[in-house]
Design a protein around this motif. Structure first.
Motif, mmCIF file in Angstrom:
data_model
loop_
_atom_site.group_PDB
_atom_site.id
_atom_site.type_symbol
_atom_site.label_atom_id
_atom_site.label_comp_id
_atom_site.label_asym_id
_atom_site.label_seq_id
_atom_site.Cartn_x
_atom_site.Cartn_y
_atom_site.Cartn_z
ATOM 1 N N THR A 55 0.786 -1.143 0.342
ATOM 2 C CA THR A 55 0.050 0.087 -0.366
ATOM 3 C C THR A 55 1.021 1.477 -0.201
ATOM 4 N N LEU A 56 2.127 1.041 0.999
ATOM 5 C CA LEU A 56 2.898 2.296 1.014
ATOM 6 C C LEU A 56 3.506 2.656 -0.353
ATOM 7 N N ILE A 57 3.837 1.734 -1.117
ATOM 8 C CA ILE A 57 4.479 1.385 -2.597
ATOM 9 C C ILE A 57 3.573 2.244 -3.543
ATOM 10 N N ASP A 58 2.527 2.405 -3.335
ATOM 11 C CA ASP A 58 1.084 2.415 -4.256
ATOM 12 C C ASP A 58 0.967 3.914 -4.245
ATOM 13 N N LEU A 59 1.241 3.969 -2.871
ATOM 14 C CA LEU A 59 1.419 5.385 -2.376
ATOM 15 C C LEU A 59 2.734 6.663 -2.555
ATOM 16 N N ILE A 83 4.384 9.828 -9.694
ATOM 17 C CA ILE A 83 5.213 10.031 -10.474
ATOM 18 C C ILE A 83 4.650 8.536 -11.745
ATOM 19 N N LYS A 84 3.186 8.478 -11.941
ATOM 20 C CA LYS A 84 2.314 7.412 -12.354
ATOM 21 C C LYS A 84 2.931 7.855 -13.822
ATOM 22 N N GLU A 85 2.133 9.120 -14.117
ATOM 23 C CA GLU A 85 2.045 9.720 -15.081
ATOM 24 C C GLU A 85 3.149 9.892 -16.011
ATOM 25 N N ALA A 86 4.338 9.829 -15.389
ATOM 26 C CA ALA A 86 5.237 10.085 -16.752
ATOM 27 C C ALA A 86 5.903 8.885 -16.211
ATOM 28 N N MET A 87 5.351 7.389 -15.536
ATOM 29 C CA MET A 87 5.941 6.239 -15.811
ATOM 30 C C MET A 87 5.291 5.828 -16.887
ATOM 31 N N ARG A 88 4.077 6.533 -17.867
ATOM 32 C CA ARG A 88 3.114 6.282 -18.778
ATOM 33 C C ARG A 88 2.702 4.782 -18.765
ATOM 34 N N PHE A 111 11.714 -4.538 2.163
ATOM 35 C CA PHE A 111 12.682 -4.072 3.169
ATOM 36 C C PHE A 111 13.162 -3.091 3.534
ATOM 37 N N LYS A 112 13.816 -1.837 2.347
ATOM 38 C CA LYS A 112 13.911 -1.056 1.936
ATOM 39 C C LYS A 112 12.499 0.215 2.292
ATOM 40 N N VAL A 113 11.672 -0.093 1.410
ATOM 41 C CA VAL A 113 10.643 0.819 1.681
ATOM 42 C C VAL A 113 10.451 0.464 3.203
ATOM 43 N N ALA A 114 9.632 -0.532 4.069
ATOM 44 C CA ALA A 114 10.275 -0.333 5.208
ATOM 45 C C ALA A 114 10.593 0.153 6.764
ATOM 46 N N MET A 115 12.211 0.486 5.760
ATOM 47 C CA MET A 115 13.124 0.984 6.782
ATOM 48 C C MET A 115 12.826 2.665 6.596
ATOM 49 N N PHE A 116 12.165 3.016 5.375
ATOM 50 C CA PHE A 116 12.493 4.808 5.454
ATOM 51 C C PHE A 116 10.955 5.190 5.575
ATOM 52 N N PHE A 117 10.096 4.187 5.906
ATOM 53 C CA PHE A 117 8.938 5.115 6.829
ATOM 54 C C PHE A 117 9.137 4.637 8.267
ATOM 55 N N SER A 118 10.091 3.670 8.396
ATOM 56 C CA SER A 118 9.978 3.935 9.760
ATOM 57 C C SER A 118 10.821 4.946 10.114
ATOM 58 N N PHE A 136 13.627 7.207 -28.160
ATOM 59 C CA PHE A 136 14.321 6.427 -29.177
ATOM 60 C C PHE A 136 14.831 5.004 -28.104
ATOM 61 N N ALA A 137 13.688 4.708 -26.419
ATOM 62 C CA ALA A 137 13.680 3.597 -25.981
ATOM 63 C C ALA A 137 12.672 3.844 -25.396
ATOM 64 N N GLN A 138 11.998 2.582 -25.256
ATOM 65 C CA GLN A 138 10.824 2.030 -24.224
ATOM 66 C C GLN A 138 10.963 1.741 -22.636
ATOM 67 N N ASN A 139 10.740 2.924 -21.592
ATOM 68 C CA ASN A 139 11.635 2.766 -20.259
ATOM 69 C C ASN A 139 10.508 1.794 -19.676
ATOM 70 N N MET A 140 11.115 0.783 -18.796
ATOM 71 C CA MET A 140 10.031 -0.342 -18.204
ATOM 72 C C MET A 140 11.087 0.258 -16.976
ATOM 73 N N ALA A 141 10.175 0.352 -15.688
ATOM 74 C CA ALA A 141 9.966 0.876 -14.594
ATOM 75 C C ALA A 141 10.535 0.210 -13.840
ATOM 76 N N ASP A 142 12.078 -0.254 -13.153
ATOM 77 C CA ASP A 142 12.625 -1.218 -12.535
ATOM 78 C C ASP A 142 11.717 -0.922 -10.934
ATOM 79 N N ALA A 143 11.631 -1.143 -10.254
ATOM 80 C CA ALA A 143 11.221 -0.695 -8.740
ATOM 81 C C ALA A 143 12.294 -0.572 -8.363
#
Length: 262
Positions: A41-45, A50-55, A72-79, A144-151
Motif C-alpha cells: 500500500t505504501l509503495i502505491d502511495l 509519478i504514475k503519469e511520467a511512467m506512462r 525491506f528498504k521501503v519499510a526502513m524508509f517509512f520507519s 529512442f527507447a521504451q522505459n521499463m520501470a525497474d521497481a
C-alpha cells in the motif's frame, strides 16, 4: 526522556551515547517490522505522483530477491519517517547537558522545528519535485527507447530525493542559530550572499541523487527562499533582544554583552 548530567567522565559520555543510539536503532527496527506488512500500500502511495511520467503505472521486479529487498528498504524508509521525532530528540538530549541553562529553553522549540521542517521538505518533494524530476528523466529516452520501470531503481531514487529534501530543509534552522548566537554575524551572512548562493547551488547538486538539472534548480530555489526567510526571522530576534547594533556582533561581542548584563 531523562537528560544526563552536564559533567561526566568520558566513558560515561560514551555509555550515554550508546544508550541513545540503542533507543534509536530499536525504535527503527521495531517500527520497520510492523510497517513491512503494509509496504504494498505504501509503495502505491509513493508512486502515485509519478504514475503519469511512467506512462504505464506498473513497476517491474527483475530479480527473485528483488521483492523482499524493496519491501525491506521501503519499510526502513517509512520507519525512519515515523521515528524522526525520536531520532531528533535523542540527538538533542545527548547535546543538551552541554548547553547553558538559558539556552536549554530553546531545545523543545528546536526539536519541533526540526521535525516540522523535515516533513515540510518531504511533502514539498512529493508534490513538486517527484513529478518534475521523473518526468524530465524519463523524457530523455522517450524518443529512442521504451522505459521499463525497474521497481528498485525507481524507489531508490524516490527515497533518496525525499530524504535529501527533508535534510536540506533543515538549513533555515542552522542559519537561524548561527545568526542569533552570533557564531556567524548577521552582517556577514548579508554581505557574503553571493558566495552563499553559490554554496547553496553546490549543495543542491550534491543532495539531489538523480543528476537532473530540473531537480537541482528546484531545490536551489527552495533553499534560497528558506535561507532568506531564516535570515529575516533571525534579524527580528536579534534586534528585539539586543538592539540593531547587535547585527554586527561577533560571538565575543555577544558574550561580553551577556556578562555586562550580570
Amino acid at each position: 526522556m531523562p537528560i544526563g548530567p552536564a559533567r561526566m567522565p568520558i566513558m560515561d559520555h560514551l555509555g550515554e551515547l550508546r544508550r541513545r543510539l540503542t533507543i534509536i536503532v530499536v525504535s527503527l527496527l521495531t517500527v520497520a517490522v510492523i510497517v513491512y506488512f503494509a509496504t504494498p500500500t505504501l509503495i502505491d502511495l509513493m508512486i502515485d505522483q509519478i504514475k503519469e511520467a511512467m506512462r504505464g503505472g506498473d513497476l517491474y521486479v527483475l530479480t527473485a530477491l528483488g521483492g523482499f529487498t524493496i519491501r525491506f528498504k521501503v519499510a526502513m524508509f517509512f520507519s525512519m519517517i515515523i521515528c524522526t521525532p525520536i531520532i531528533i530528540w535523542e540527538i538533542m538530549a545527548f547535546i543538551l547537558p552541554a548547553l547553558k541553562p538559558k539556552e536549554r529553553k530553546w531545545v523543545v522549540p528546536t526539536v519541533a522545528a526540526l521535525v516540522a521542517l523535515f516533513f515540510i521538505g518531504m511533502i514539498f518533494c512529493y508534490y513538486v519535485i517527484q513529478p518534475a524530476a521523473f518526468g524530465w528523466l524519463l523524457d530523455q529516452s522517450f524518443e529512442f527507447a521504451q522505459n521499463m520501470a525497474d521497481a528498485e531503481d525507481y524507489l531508490n531514487i524516490y527515497m533518496l530525493l525525499e530524504i535529501g529534501f527533508g535534510i536540506a530543509f533543515e538549513l533555515p534552522l542552522v542559519i537561524f542559530y548561527l545568526s542569533i548566537l552570533h557564531i556567524v554575524p548577521y552582517k556577514t551572512f548579508r554581505a557574503q550572499w553571493r558566495y552563499i548562493y553559490v554554496g547553496l547551488m553546490v549543495l543542491s547538486a550534491v543532495v539531489t541523487p538523480d543528476a537532473s538539472p530540473v531537480t537541482m534548480l528546484l531545490m536551489f530555489a527552495a533553499l534560497i527562499g528558506l535561507y532568506e526567510i531564516a535570515l529575516a526571522i533571525a534579524r527580528n530576534v536579534i534586534v528585539a533582544r539586543d538592539g540593531k547594533q547587535a547585527l554586527k556582533w561577533s560571538r565575543e561581542d555577544y558574550e561580553n554583552a551577556e556578562l555586562d548584563k550580570l
